[in-house]
Design an enzyme around this catalytic site. Structure first.
Site, PDB file in Angstrom:
ATOM      1  N   LYS A 168      40.962  31.722 -29.564  1.00 35.04           N
ATOM      2  CA  LYS A 168      41.376  30.645 -28.665  1.00 35.04           C
ATOM      3  C   LYS A 168      41.032  29.300 -29.288  1.00 35.04           C
ATOM      4  O   LYS A 168      39.951  29.125 -29.866  1.00 35.04           O
ATOM      5  CB  LYS A 168      40.683  30.809 -27.309  1.00 35.04           C
ATOM      6  CG  LYS A 168      41.128  29.794 -26.254  1.00 35.04           C
ATOM      7  CD  LYS A 168      40.456  30.082 -24.920  1.00 35.04           C
ATOM      8  CE  LYS A 168      40.855  29.085 -23.844  1.00 35.04           C
ATOM      9  NZ  LYS A 168      40.214  29.375 -22.538  1.00 35.04           N
TER      10      LYS A 168
ATOM     11  N   SER B 283      42.999  29.968 -18.539  1.00 36.62           N
ATOM     12  CA  SER B 283      43.501  29.122 -19.613  1.00 36.62           C
ATOM     13  C   SER B 283      43.692  29.853 -20.943  1.00 36.62           C
ATOM     14  O   SER B 283      44.297  29.320 -21.872  1.00 36.62           O
ATOM     15  CB  SER B 283      42.535  27.954 -19.837  1.00 36.62           C
ATOM     16  OG  SER B 283      41.252  28.427 -20.237  1.00 36.62           O
TER      17      SER B 283
ATOM     18  N   SER C  57      39.191  32.346 -16.809  1.00 40.66           N
ATOM     19  CA  SER C  57      40.170  32.122 -17.877  1.00 40.66           C
ATOM     20  C   SER C  57      40.290  33.244 -18.895  1.00 40.66           C
ATOM     21  O   SER C  57      41.190  33.215 -19.733  1.00 40.66           O
ATOM     22  CB  SER C  57      39.868  30.808 -18.604  1.00 40.66           C
ATOM     23  OG  SER C  57      40.164  29.711 -17.774  1.00 40.66           O
TER      24      SER C  57
END
EC number: 6.3.5.7
Length: 488
Positions: free
Chosen positions: A80, A155, A179
């Site tokens: 990420k 996210s 997330s």
């Protein structure tokens, strides 16, 4: 053998160890899959194919010499884009960090590299991890591989979609209010939010410093355990890292959950939950009972206050954390006649609307006239939420709940309705406020879209969560389902 790009981490390790597959072949298969599917999925912000193939060749050479570093040696993984990678662009999905290349690796990256993993690229996310749909990225909107007209969650939407699309066997995500877990559920994969302090946050671009946690995402619980064996553990460079020993998470996967007491909190089956989501979750919980666990209805009475509490504390922490981004030393810089005008323009143009919204909300909550009414009170309520979990874990070993009240929703449906978007995390936010671990495993489908079961554990007892999740996956096949991108 399963198509190479859809191998689990465990299956890839077995094939590599047996000499049936090389790390170069696996990495090339992942890169080919990324090239073929990225126009649909848009999960990656930056790829490092040359470095990945070099790492794969080194892994193959180690294995030929009988010197494999770990079960992850030669396994491709995506990261990420809020986790710092030395010399590799790290933008946090924000324009304000355009072009930023960190001069160091996050601790989790150091540990993955030391284990021989092949870092293949950086994954899209909501800007500074603020969002539940990955629509807030400044660069692109990631899609859900099960239906590319829908969101992958957020996210860590890029991290979830990359696994579900077969682009990589595993990824790292971060979880501040759900997330890792919400996108894992919406994309039909497994994901673990470890206990706050279990995995080092050094090198993580912070959103909410008392809430953020890095964790793994992959097809199976066994895969998550392999990754946790590498990334978990104390780090003296992180003041929030717990100085506790870490167990062998793979050794915890016994398949036996007889005698465990699993609490079913009534507050998590919320009004407005889609019937198909509730049905799939309750069916999954019944499977755990059939495997020998005892189900106990419990109450977490302060759950109803978690959403407003979170949306005071998290923006307040974001307001402080994001004050450092001014365009003076790195990243995007706007023009201005004076330094102060330049900083003002940089922040106004560099941050997206959701980030600006949360900075303003947090700054307001921290202001002198409202600190006691909002921030202090929110911290007091957070203590009550944490106390609920402490008390219920005196009665049960873990909790089982839905992950999201809905399946993946259409792109654009909620982006202009912040409250509707925030409600997507109603089942996950309390876990971050309490700091406890939570695991999500795929448990069915509703209207053709994946549903995830959430298991919540005692602090630093990820091992029990992984044991239960793995036992569930031994008698179900939801984690073996793969999306048909030709139809998505």
């Amino acid at each position: 053998m399963t198509e190479l790009h859809y191998l689990t981490v465990s299956a890839a390790h077995t094939a590599l160890a047996a000499g049936e597959l090389t790390a170069v072949e696996l990495t090339e298969a992942c890169l080919a899959r990324i090239n073929a599917t990225e126009p649909q999925i848009r999960a990656f912000l930056h790829l490092t194919p040359e470095a990945a193939l070099a790492a794969a060749r080194a892994a193959d050479e180690r294995r030929r010499r009988g010197q494999a570093l770990s079960p992850l040696d030669g396994i491709p993984i995506g990261i990420k884009d809020v986790i710092c990678t030395n010399g590799v662009p790290t933008t946090a999905g924000s324009r304000i960090l355009a072009g930023f290349r960190p001069p160091y690796n996050a601790t989790v990256i150091e540990r993955l590299l030391a284990a021989g993993t092949v870092l293949i690229g950086k994954l899209n996310c909501d800007e500074f991890a603020m969002g539940s749909s990955t629509e807030n990225s400044a660069y692109q909107i990631t899609t859900n591989p099960w239906d590319t007209s829908r969101v992958p969650g957020g996210s860590s939407g890029g991290s979830a979609a990359a696994v579900a699309a077969g682009q990589v066997p595993a990824t790292l995500g971060t979880d501040t209010g759900g997330s890792i877990r919400q996108p894992a559920a919406l994309c039909g994969i497994s994901g673990l939010k470890p206990t706050y302090g279990r995995v080092s946050r050094y090198g993580l671009i912070a959103y909410g410093s008392s809430l953020d946690q890095i964790g793994p995402m992959a097809w199976t619980v066994a895969d998550l355990a392999l990754i946790m064996n590498v990334i978990a553990g104390h780090d003296p460079r992180d003041g929030t890292s717990a100085p506790l020993p870490t167990p062998d998470y793979t050794a915890a996967l016994t398949g036996d959950i007889r005698g465990l007491r699993i609490g079913i909190p009534r507050e998590y089956f919320v009004e407005g939950m889609e019937p198909g989501v509730e049905a799939a979750t309750r069916t999954a919980i019944e499977v755990l009972r059939e495997q020998g666990a005892t189900l106990v209805e419990v109450s977490l009475p302060h759950t109803k206050y978690a959403l407003p509490t979170y949306y005071i504390i998290a923006p307040a922490e974001a307001s402080a954390n994001l004050a450092r981004f001014d365009g003076v030393r790195y990243g995007f810089r706007a023009e201005g006649e004076t330094m102060w005008e330049q900083i003002e323009q940089t922040r106004g143009q560099g941050f997206g609307p959701e980030v600006r919204r949360r900075i303003m909300l947090g700054t307001y909550a921290l202001s002198a006239g409202y600190y006691d009414a909002y921030y202090r009170r929110a911290q007091q309520v957070r203590t009550l939420i944490k106390r609920d979990f402490d008390q219920v874990f005196n009665e049960v070993d873990l909790l089982a709940t839905p992950t999201s009240p809905t399946v993946a929703f259409p792109i654009g449906q909620k982006i202009n309705d912040p409250l509707a978007m925030y409600l997507s995390d109603v089942c996950t936010l309390p876990i971050n406020l309490a700091g406890v671990p939570a695991l999500v495993v795929p448990c069915g489908f509703s209207d053709g879209l994946p549903v995830g079961l959430q298991l919540i554990g005692r602090p630093f007892d990820e091992a029990t969560l992984l044991r239960v999740g793995d036992a569930y996956q031994r008698v179900t096949d939801w984690h073996t389902r793969r999306p048909d991108l030709a139809r998505a």
